[in-house]
Motif scaffolding. Structure first.
Motif, short mmCIF file in Angstrom:
data_model
loop_
_atom_site.label_atom_id
_atom_site.label_comp_id
_atom_site.label_asym_id
_atom_site.label_seq_id
_atom_site.Cartn_x
_atom_site.Cartn_y
_atom_site.Cartn_z
N VAL A 102 -2.36 18.67 -4.76
CA VAL A 102 -1.60 17.74 -3.92
C VAL A 102 -0.41 18.48 -3.33
O VAL A 102 -0.03 19.55 -3.79
CB VAL A 102 -1.10 16.51 -4.73
CG1 VAL A 102 -2.27 15.73 -5.28
CG2 VAL A 102 -0.15 16.94 -5.84
N GLY A 103 0.18 17.92 -2.28
CA GLY A 103 1.34 18.55 -1.66
C GLY A 103 2.07 17.59 -0.75
O GLY A 103 1.74 16.40 -0.66
N CYS A 140 0.82 -1.21 0.00
CA CYS A 140 0.00 0.00 0.00
C CYS A 140 0.86 1.26 0.00
O CYS A 140 1.91 1.29 0.64
CB CYS A 140 -0.91 0.02 1.22
SG CYS A 140 -2.25 -1.18 1.13
N PRO A 141 0.40 2.31 -0.68
CA PRO A 141 1.09 3.60 -0.57
C PRO A 141 1.08 4.08 0.87
O PRO A 141 0.16 3.76 1.63
CB PRO A 141 0.25 4.53 -1.46
CG PRO A 141 -0.53 3.63 -2.34
CD PRO A 141 -0.78 2.38 -1.56
N PRO A 142 2.07 4.84 1.30
CA PRO A 142 2.07 5.34 2.67
C PRO A 142 0.87 6.23 2.93
O PRO A 142 0.51 7.06 2.10
CB PRO A 142 3.39 6.11 2.77
CG PRO A 142 3.76 6.43 1.35
CD PRO A 142 3.23 5.31 0.52
N ALA A 143 0.27 6.04 4.08
CA ALA A 143 -0.89 6.86 4.45
C ALA A 143 -0.42 8.26 4.85
O ALA A 143 0.65 8.43 5.43
CB ALA A 143 -1.64 6.21 5.61
N ALA A 144 -1.23 9.25 4.53
CA ALA A 144 -0.90 10.63 4.92
C ALA A 144 -0.93 10.76 6.43
O ALA A 144 -1.79 10.19 7.11
CB ALA A 144 -1.90 11.60 4.29
N GLN A 145 0.01 11.51 6.96
CA GLN A 145 0.01 11.81 8.39
C GLN A 145 -1.18 12.71 8.71
O GLN A 145 -1.43 13.69 7.99
CB GLN A 145 1.31 12.51 8.78
CG GLN A 145 1.43 12.87 10.24
CD GLN A 145 2.72 13.60 10.56
OE1 GLN A 145 3.61 13.70 9.72
NE2 GLN A 145 2.82 14.15 11.76
N PRO A 161 -3.32 14.51 -1.57
CA PRO A 161 -4.32 15.57 -1.50
C PRO A 161 -4.53 16.12 -0.10
O PRO A 161 -4.99 17.26 0.07
CB PRO A 161 -5.58 14.89 -2.03
CG PRO A 161 -5.11 13.76 -2.86
CD PRO A 161 -3.85 13.29 -2.20
N THR A 162 -4.24 15.32 0.92
CA THR A 162 -4.36 15.80 2.30
C THR A 162 -3.54 17.05 2.52
O THR A 162 -3.89 17.90 3.34
CB THR A 162 -3.90 14.70 3.28
OG1 THR A 162 -4.72 13.54 3.09
CG2 THR A 162 -4.01 15.15 4.73
N TYR A 163 -2.43 17.18 1.80
CA TYR A 163 -1.52 18.32 1.97
C TYR A 163 -1.66 19.33 0.83
O TYR A 163 -0.76 20.15 0.59
CB TYR A 163 -0.08 17.83 2.04
CG TYR A 163 0.16 16.70 3.02
CD1 TYR A 163 -0.33 16.78 4.32
CD2 TYR A 163 0.85 15.56 2.65
CE1 TYR A 163 -0.13 15.74 5.22
CE2 TYR A 163 1.06 14.52 3.54
CZ TYR A 163 0.57 14.61 4.83
OH TYR A 163 0.77 13.59 5.71
#
Length: 322
Positions: A78-79, A35-40, A173-175
């Motif tokens: 995205v960021g 899995c891709p790393p989850a956003a913090q 997208p979280t960032y």
């Protein structure tokens, strides 16, 4: 040659100002180690760490008319976690304004409910069995839920995948710019407004018929499976990060998203057709006395139909700051 779908995928990276439905990573549908790393999660330590190294990114203009100024900021959807603090110029723009104007405010619960309701009412365009299987494989590869694959328009699911393709490169997208600005503006007791409606954005994005939907999904999956979209994302992030407006303005020379008549039509629908309405709403808010920080996708700033040019024709003094 990249697909016609590349037009919408490119705009999804650069332009769209809302959080995609179903874009919450879950290892339930994928192999845990793959899995891709989850956003913090967004939290105070993350913002403090970002603030310690904050620098300006993206494109910034000051627009003046009627005795006061507002600002235009070109965003990226995205960021990186390290970017979750405004640099000096953007911080000054926030301090000088009283209202943040986004395409759509991603943190507004009404917008989120409207998006969910709108998707539930959308007419689904059936995919061929082969395309459905390919779409499922891509959702599983990104560790995204698959139970709604037949309940949400396939082209919307493809856009979600496009927004998440950079997670293994630390881009999420979280960032994204809109999330950062919506959080910061609220912490500063600023008003946050949306310049568009969910219906307007979905109308620009969704296929007009089943044939178009199948073409869009097939060609979009081609771009995902061959890594073309990821490479385009990385190039776009570099252009945005360095505020290279000349290169961004020539996106049609390198994005491989405006080569064919159908691609050009998609870009017209996604950008040129929306920009006059955005400019009109910005002008109305500014004329009412509000001091705005207008933060919309960077491609909305480019060319003779971009917001800086359209607002100049409305009598604004437009000054590029970055």
């Amino acid at each position: 040659m990249p697909s016609a779908r590349a037009a919408i995928q490119f705009v999804a990276i650069c332009t769209l100002g809302w959080l995609f439905s179903g874009a919450v990573a879950s290892a339930a549908d994928g192999t845990a180690g793959a899995c891709p790393p989850a956003a913090q999660p967004l939290n105070e330590p993350l913002f403090q760490a970002a603030a310690a190294q904050a620098q300006d990114r993206g494109l910034l203009w000051r627009i003046s008319k009627g005795g006061h100024s507002s600002y235009l900021y070109g965003t990226l959807h995205v960021g990186r976690a390290a970017w979750m603090a405004p640099g000096p110029l953007l911080r000054d723009a926030l301090q000088a304004t009283d209202t943040l104007a986004l395409e759509l405010d991603p943190l507004n619960p009404d917008m989120q409910r409207e998006m969910a309701a709108g998707l539930a009412q959308m007419k689904l365009r059936p995919l061929t069995a082969a395309l459905r299987a390919r779409l499922l494989r891509q959702l599983q590869a990104q560790c995204l839920p698959t139970q709604d694959v037949d309940k949400v328009p396939a082209e919307m699911q493809l856009i979600t995948l496009s927004a998440l393709v950079g997670r293994r490169d630390g881009l999420d997208p979280t960032y994204g710019s809109e999330v950062l600005l919506s959080v910061v503006a609220r912490s500063m007791a600023r008003t946050v407004v949306s310049l568009e409606t969910v219906q307007e954005q979905m109308h620009a994005l969704l296929a007009r018929n089943a044939a178009e939907a199948n073409t869009v999904v097939r060609e979009g999956l081609d771009d995902l499976e061959t890594d073309r979209l990821r490479q385009m994302l990385l190039r776009t992030v570099d252009v945005w990060d360095t505020a290279d407006f000349d290169v961004l303005s020539r996106y049609n020379e390198w994005c491989q998203c405006a080569d064919t008549p159908s691609e050009k039509e998609q870009m017209r629908r996604l950008l040129d057709d929306r920009n006059p309405g955005l400019a009109q709403r910005v002008d109305a808010l500014h004329t009412s006395g509000k001091k705005l920080l207008v933060a919309v996708g960077s491609l909305h700033m480019a060319g003779p139909q971009g917001l800086p040019a359209l607002l100049a024709t409305r009598g604004y003094l437009v000054e590029r700051l970055r």
